[in-house]
Design an enzyme around this catalytic site. Structure first.
Site, PDB file in Angstrom:
ATOM      1  N   ASN A   1       0.860  -1.178   0.000  1.00 18.44           N
ATOM      2  CA  ASN A   1       0.000   0.000   0.000  1.00 18.44           C
ATOM      3  C   ASN A   1       0.898   1.231   0.000  1.00 18.44           C
ATOM      4  OD1 ASN A   1      -1.719   2.101   0.568  1.00 18.44           O
ATOM      5  ND2 ASN A   1      -2.799   1.062   2.229  1.00 18.44           N
TER       6      ASN A   1
ATOM      7  N   LYS B   1       3.217   0.818   3.158  1.00 19.73           N
ATOM      8  CA  LYS B   1       2.793  -0.183   4.146  1.00 19.73           C
ATOM      9  C   LYS B   1       2.759  -1.536   3.464  1.00 19.73           C
ATOM     10  CE  LYS B   1      -0.688   2.746   6.035  1.00 19.73           C
ATOM     11  NZ  LYS B   1      -2.090   2.930   6.255  1.00 19.73           N
TER      12      LYS B   1
ATOM     13  N   ARG C   1      -2.220  -1.641  -3.851  1.00 19.89           N
ATOM     14  CA  ARG C   1      -3.240  -0.606  -3.834  1.00 19.89           C
ATOM     15  C   ARG C   1      -2.849   0.469  -4.848  1.00 19.89           C
ATOM     16  NH1 ARG C   1      -3.963   4.357   0.229  1.00 19.89           N
ATOM     17  NH2 ARG C   1      -5.932   5.122  -0.607  1.00 19.89           N
TER      18      ARG C   1
ATOM     19  N   HIS D   1     -11.281   5.991  -1.959  1.00 20.09           N
ATOM     20  CA  HIS D   1     -11.568   5.228  -0.740  1.00 20.09           C
ATOM     21  C   HIS D   1     -12.528   4.068  -0.984  1.00 20.09           C
ATOM     22  CE1 HIS D   1     -10.499   8.937   1.910  1.00 20.09           C
ATOM     23  NE2 HIS D   1      -9.494   8.087   1.893  1.00 20.09           N
TER      24      HIS D   1
ATOM     25  N   HIS E   1     -15.513   7.633   5.483  1.00 20.67           N
ATOM     26  CA  HIS E   1     -14.155   7.198   5.784  1.00 20.67           C
ATOM     27  C   HIS E   1     -13.382   8.441   6.219  1.00 20.67           C
ATOM     28  CE1 HIS E   1     -10.367   4.815   5.069  1.00 20.67           C
ATOM     29  NE2 HIS E   1      -9.918   6.067   5.141  1.00 20.67           N
ATOM     30  N   LEU E   2     -13.034   8.513   7.513  1.00 24.62           N
ATOM     31  CA  LEU E   2     -12.411   9.719   8.048  1.00 24.62           C
ATOM     32  C   LEU E   2     -10.992   9.413   8.530  1.00 24.62           C
ATOM     33  CD1 LEU E   2     -15.502  10.808  10.228  1.00 24.62           C
ATOM     34  CD2 LEU E   2     -15.008  11.473   7.859  1.00 24.62           C
ATOM     35  N   GLY E   3     -10.027   9.600   7.652  1.00 23.97           N
ATOM     36  CA  GLY E   3      -8.612   9.413   8.012  1.00 23.97           C
ATOM     37  C   GLY E   3      -7.901  10.725   7.761  1.00 23.97           C
ATOM     38  N   ASN E   4      -6.632  10.669   7.359  1.00 25.93           N
ATOM     39  CA  ASN E   4      -5.976  11.904   6.929  1.00 25.93           C
ATOM     40  C   ASN E   4      -6.675  12.449   5.697  1.00 25.93           C
ATOM     41  OD1 ASN E   4      -3.856  12.500   8.770  1.00 25.93           O
ATOM     42  ND2 ASN E   4      -2.882  10.600   8.092  1.00 25.93           N
ATOM     43  N   GLY E   5      -6.960  11.544   4.761  1.00 20.50           N
ATOM     44  CA  GLY E   5      -7.897  11.879   3.699  1.00 20.50           C
ATOM     45  C   GLY E   5      -9.275  11.464   4.190  1.00 20.50           C
TER      46      GLY E   5
ATOM     47  N   ARG F   1      -5.773  18.784   3.488  1.00 21.46           N
ATOM     48  CA  ARG F   1      -6.460  19.145   2.236  1.00 21.46           C
ATOM     49  C   ARG F   1      -7.708  19.970   2.535  1.00 21.46           C
ATOM     50  NH1 ARG F   1      -6.836  13.090  -0.075  1.00 21.46           N
ATOM     51  NH2 ARG F   1      -5.100  12.440   1.219  1.00 21.46           N
TER      52      ARG F   1
ATOM     53  N   GLY G   1      -9.180   6.375  10.752  1.00 22.71           N
ATOM     54  CA  GLY G   1      -8.550   6.692  12.036  1.00 22.71           C
ATOM     55  C   GLY G   1      -9.421   7.557  12.937  1.00 22.71           C
TER      56      GLY G   1
ATOM     57  N   GLU H   1     -12.989   5.721  13.695  1.00 22.82           N
ATOM     58  CA  GLU H   1     -12.865   4.566  14.588  1.00 22.82           C
ATOM     59  C   GLU H   1     -12.443   4.951  16.003  1.00 22.82           C
ATOM     60  OE1 GLU H   1     -10.196   1.692  12.710  1.00 22.82           O
ATOM     61  OE2 GLU H   1     -11.150   2.146  10.794  1.00 22.82           O
TER      62      GLU H   1
ATOM     63  N   GLU I   1      -8.321  -2.086   4.716  1.00 22.06           N
ATOM     64  CA  GLU I   1      -8.123  -2.055   3.266  1.00 22.06           C
ATOM     65  C   GLU I   1      -7.201  -3.172   2.810  1.00 22.06           C
ATOM     66  OE1 GLU I   1      -7.170   2.171   3.701  1.00 22.06           O
ATOM     67  OE2 GLU I   1      -8.110   2.491   1.750  1.00 22.06           O
TER      68      GLU I   1
HETATM   69  P1  ADP Z   1      -4.676   7.572   6.665  1.00 25.20           P
HETATM   70  O1  ADP Z   1      -5.683   8.256   5.815  1.00 25.20           O
HETATM   71  O2  ADP Z   1      -3.314   8.184   6.567  1.00 25.20           O
HETATM   72  O3  ADP Z   1      -4.696   6.068   6.571  1.00 25.20           O
HETATM   73  P2  ADP Z   1      -5.813   7.142   9.297  1.00 25.20           P
HETATM   74  O4  ADP Z   1      -7.011   6.408   8.858  1.00 25.20           O
HETATM   75  O5  ADP Z   1      -4.755   6.418  10.070  1.00 25.20           O
HETATM   76  O6  ADP Z   1      -5.118   7.964   8.141  1.00 25.20           O
HETATM   77  O7  ADP Z   1      -6.349   8.368  10.209  1.00 25.20           O
HETATM   78  C1  ADP Z   1      -5.492   9.352  10.693  1.00 25.20           C
HETATM   79  C2  ADP Z   1      -6.304  10.271  11.592  1.00 25.20           C
HETATM   80  O8  ADP Z   1      -6.886   9.499  12.669  1.00 25.20           O
HETATM   81  C3  ADP Z   1      -5.483  11.362  12.245  1.00 25.20           C
HETATM   82  O9  ADP Z   1      -6.215  12.568  12.242  1.00 25.20           O
HETATM   83  C4  ADP Z   1      -5.333  10.866  13.661  1.00 25.20           C
HETATM   84  O10 ADP Z   1      -5.169  11.934  14.559  1.00 25.20           O
HETATM   85  C5  ADP Z   1      -6.643  10.166  13.877  1.00 25.20           C
HETATM   86  N1  ADP Z   1      -6.548   9.222  14.999  1.00 25.20           N
HETATM   87  C6  ADP Z   1      -5.827   8.077  15.052  1.00 25.20           C
HETATM   88  N2  ADP Z   1      -5.935   7.509  16.275  1.00 25.20           N
HETATM   89  C7  ADP Z   1      -6.723   8.319  17.018  1.00 25.20           C
HETATM   90  C8  ADP Z   1      -7.209   8.296  18.361  1.00 25.20           C
HETATM   91  N3  ADP Z   1      -6.903   7.309  19.205  1.00 25.20           N
HETATM   92  N4  ADP Z   1      -8.016   9.300  18.754  1.00 25.20           N
HETATM   93  C9  ADP Z   1      -8.339  10.299  17.914  1.00 25.20           C
HETATM   94  N5  ADP Z   1      -7.905  10.386  16.655  1.00 25.20           N
HETATM   95  C10 ADP Z   1      -7.113   9.415  16.198  1.00 25.20           C
END
Ligand code: ADP
Length: 383
Positions: free
Chosen positions: A7, A14, A74, A163, A191-195, A224, A312, A315, A368
């Site tokens: 990935n 990764k 990926r 995503h 889906h709430l991550g960095n993206g 972004r 991230g 969850e 993923e």
């Molecule tokens: P990516 O899109 O890079 O895969 P992730 O799905 O890992 O990103 O999500 C990253 C986000 O999740 C960051 O904003 C991080 O701060 C947040 N995050 C990760 N662990 C926690 C936690 N325990 N509590 C709150 N936010 C978290």
């Protein structure tokens, strides 16, 4: 049978290896190795080729004498051509490479790893799994921009969505939790991550999604901007910005980073709790926009049976989930505060809405890499 998943993100690589035994159904297999090379381009690792060599070394150590039987990659952008995972050969790699222009930040690392891995293991079948594939079912009314058709025909300018692998995976798990067949499932999946993006699913198919031509449109993200009036870009061009500067602004220096000075949800939440007004406003802006999308997508999916949160932030961040659900009252949704606190780090998926909510809100961890491994096996032939 050992399946390696690679990935490649814009600055990370990764990997994970899963073992699938012949007497089992797919069911995710057993993870036997995983790792990550980070800060590619910034630290000691110059590029993804060097990162790949590191991964190869780690794999040799982790697997002893064993070799992998298949590799799943990926790939972010599959354009219009790739509507399903693709078995890799040179022609396919070239076709994916032609899409680099559409996703200059996200696709080239994937292509580099494809080339490196096919060179390293020429006799191992390799599969590309695309983030865009699940969105192949978007109706034209959802994927069209209101721009002249020539821009679509000439440059492929349309909405693609991203995503998809994650959204399909957690969507199917949500449907299973609710006891609804996937083909009958309607839902809104964030889906709430960095993206970050949100998708409307109708009868198990993507019918709208917040990311568009690139993974930049839509929600407030780590660095972004998400949605901005395109007029702002015209204005900035007239003020002397060029493509490079705009790209940097919108992809690397906007979102939470611009609003709160930081892109990590934990840091921002802590700052807001300590009275930092910028951090508070950043969280409100992000939750407001997400709530607005969820309301719209409840309509777009013809009535959601569930709202699903993953990634991230989805969850792990109970405070952000609580802030979001406080805005979803008009949909008949309310929070179960105790369940929301419990849901942190859940394995199976959990309902965080109160029993009287008209629509359940589920937190479901994404995986993923598992989904990519399963898609890879499905194409090269299960053990
Ligand atoms: P990516 O899109 O890079 O895969 P992730 O799905 O890992 O990103 O999500 C990253 C986000 O999740 C960051 O904003 C991080 O701060 C947040 N995050 C990760 N662990 C926690 C936690 N325990 N509590 C709150 N936010 C978290």
């Amino acid at each position: 049978m050992l399946v390696l998943v690679l990935n490649a993100g814009s600055s990370s690589l990764k990997y994970s290896v899963r073992r699938f035994d012949p007497d089992q159904s797919l069911n995710g297999g057993v993870k036997i190795a995983k790792g990550i090379v980070e800060q590619i381009g910034a630290g000691d690792v110059a590029d993804h080729l060097q990162a790949f060599d590191i991964v190869r070394g780690e794999l040799a150590e982790a697997l002893g004498g064993c070799t992998v039987d298949a590799v799943g990659h990926r790939v972010v952008h599959g354009g219009e051509r790739f509507t399903s995972p693709a078995l890799i050969d040179n022609e396919i790699i070239r076709a994916i490479e032609q899409l680099n222009e559409l996703a200059p930040l996200h696709n080239p690392p994937g292509v580099q790893c494809l080339r490196a891995a096919t060179r390293a293991w020429p006799n191992v079948p390799q599969v590309a799994v695309f983030d865009t594939t699940f969105h192949r079912t978007l109706p034209e009314a959802a994927w069209r921009y209101a721009l002249p058709d020539e821009l679509y025909r000439r440059y492929g300018i349309r909405r693609y969505g991203f995503h998809g692998t994650s959204v399909e995976y957690v969507g199917q798990r949500a449907a299973a939790l609710l006891g609804v067949p996937w083909e009958k499932f309607n839902g809104v999946i964030a889906h709430l991550g960095n993206g970050a993006s949100v998708t409307a699913v109708n009868q198990g198919r993507s019918v709208d999604t917040s990311m568009g031509f690139t993974p930049l449109e839509g929600l407030v993200m780590g660095t972004r901007s998400g949605d901005v009036d395109p007029g702002v870009l015209v204005f900035l061009l007239r003020k002397g910005y060029d493509a490079e500067k705009l790209d940097n602004l919108l992809n690397r220096n906007s979102g939470f980073k611009a609003l709160a000075g930081h892109n990590d949800m934990r840091t921002i939440t802590e700052a807001a709790a300590n009275g930092n007004e910028e951090a508070e406003l950043a969280l409100e802006t992000a939750a407001h926009r997400l709530a607005r999308y969820i309301g719209g997508y409840h309509v777009a999916c013809a009535g959601a049976q569930a709202v699903v949160l993953t990634g991230g932030i989805g969850e792990n961040s109970a405070p952000f989930r609580a802030r979001l659900l406080a805005k979803l009252g008009p949909l008949g949704i309310s929070l179960d505060a105790a369940a929301n606190e419990d849901a942190t780090g859940v394995e199976e998926g959990l309902c965080i809405s109160a029993p009287e909510s008209t629509i359940p809100v589920l937190v479901i961890p994404t995986d993923e890499e598992r989904a990519i491994a399963e898609a890879t096996l499905a194409l090269v032939g299960a053990p």
